[in-house]
Design a protein around this motif. Structure first.
Motif, PDB file in Angstrom:
ATOM      1  N   GLY A   1       0.784  -1.228   0.000  1.00  0.00           N
ATOM      2  CA  GLY A   1       0.000   0.000   0.000  1.00  0.00           C
ATOM      3  C   GLY A   1       0.815   1.277   0.000  1.00  0.00           C
ATOM      4  N   ILE A   2       2.148   1.178  -0.077  1.00  0.00           N
ATOM      5  CA  ILE A   2       2.978   2.382  -0.129  1.00  0.00           C
ATOM      6  C   ILE A   2       3.837   2.364  -1.396  1.00  0.00           C
ATOM      7  N   CYS A   3       4.257   3.552  -1.815  1.00  0.00           N
ATOM      8  CA  CYS A   3       5.074   3.672  -3.028  1.00  0.00           C
ATOM      9  C   CYS A   3       6.546   3.476  -2.705  1.00  0.00           C
ATOM     10  N   ILE A   4       7.182   2.577  -3.419  1.00  0.00           N
ATOM     11  CA  ILE A   4       8.602   2.302  -3.205  1.00  0.00           C
ATOM     12  C   ILE A   4       9.445   3.535  -3.498  1.00  0.00           C
ATOM     13  N   SER A   5       9.144   4.226  -4.582  1.00  0.00           N
ATOM     14  CA  SER A   5       9.950   5.386  -4.989  1.00  0.00           C
ATOM     15  C   SER A   5       9.804   6.567  -4.034  1.00  0.00           C
TER      16      SER A   5
END
Length: 232
Positions: A56-60
């Motif tokens: 649910g979170i953005c890696i970048s």
């Protein structure tokens, strides 16, 4: 005619893609290359993931420490394990920013002969040729094949890119690899890496076509097909 080498697709043999379990399984199999998907974190660490989202979170937009709870694997961890096993690495580039990170690692550790970069479009190819000409790379031809160009223009563009950038070959999905395309590549001395073939029917269709590599999730099945075809 030589039979194709096998590239283990990330997530092969029903393992979780880009996981340590996946890598450990792949290096136990009779493959030449282990494919991994590569992108970057906010704090400029190359990590393994096909998509930019995990849990649910953005890696970048996240630092590596924030991602550790999801058991994300760093590029260096993966490459170290694969190389020590005697296999080679197919690094499927997912972000432009990750190219600099992994190219620096490859050069610093003298891994040019053990790593090949795929997922490269024209922009990535140009960047690598200008900055890291020693690094081996494949041109992903699939986007070009979908452009509004004539067939002749697409083939001429591919041939020109190959000559100008000293590519190792082209990377193409099996459904775009017609006999005509393959013959043109052969005539030009361009090696063809085809993906992703998971059924026995398709394996038997492509294994004797003269492609350089077949990427598959079903490594054990492809090895069986290759062995049977070798004795025909």
């Amino acid at each position: 005619m030589d039979l194709p080498i096998i590239t283990a697709h990330s997530g092969c043999e029903k393992t979780l893609a880009n996981s340590m379990e996946n890598i450990k399984k792949a290096i136990q199999l009779n493959v030449e290359y282990v494919e991994i998907d590569v992108r970057h974190t906010k704090d400029h660490i190359a990590v393994l993931s096909h998509d930019d989202e995990i849990g649910g979170i953005c890696i970048s937009e996240s630092n590596l420490n924030e991602l550790k709870k999801y058991n994300i694997v760093t590029y260096e961890e993966a490459v170290d394990l694969i190389i020590k096993s005697g296999k080679k690495v197919n690094s499927d580039i997912k972000t432009m920013e990750s190219i600099e990170l992994i190219s620096t690692y490859i050069m610093n550790n003298e891994l040019c002969e053990k790593v090949i970069l795929s997922g490269c479009k024209e922009k990535e190819i140009s960047y690598l040729t200008e900055n890291y000409p020693e690094i081996r790379k494949l041109f992903n031809i699939d986007i070009l094949m979908e452009e509004d160009l004539s067939f002749e223009e697409k083939m001429n563009r591919t041939i020109m890119l190959h000559r100008q950038n000293h590519l190792q070959g082209v990377n193409i999905p099996y459904y775009q690899l017609s006999d005509e395309v393959l013959q043109i590549m052969k005539d030009q001395g361009i090696e063809t890496y085809v993906w992703t073939i998971d059924t026995e029917e398709l394996m038997r269709r492509f294994v004797n076509k003269g492609v350089k590599s077949i990427t598959t999730n079903e490594v054990v099945l492809l090895e069986k097909v290759k062995n049977e075809e070798a004795f025909r």
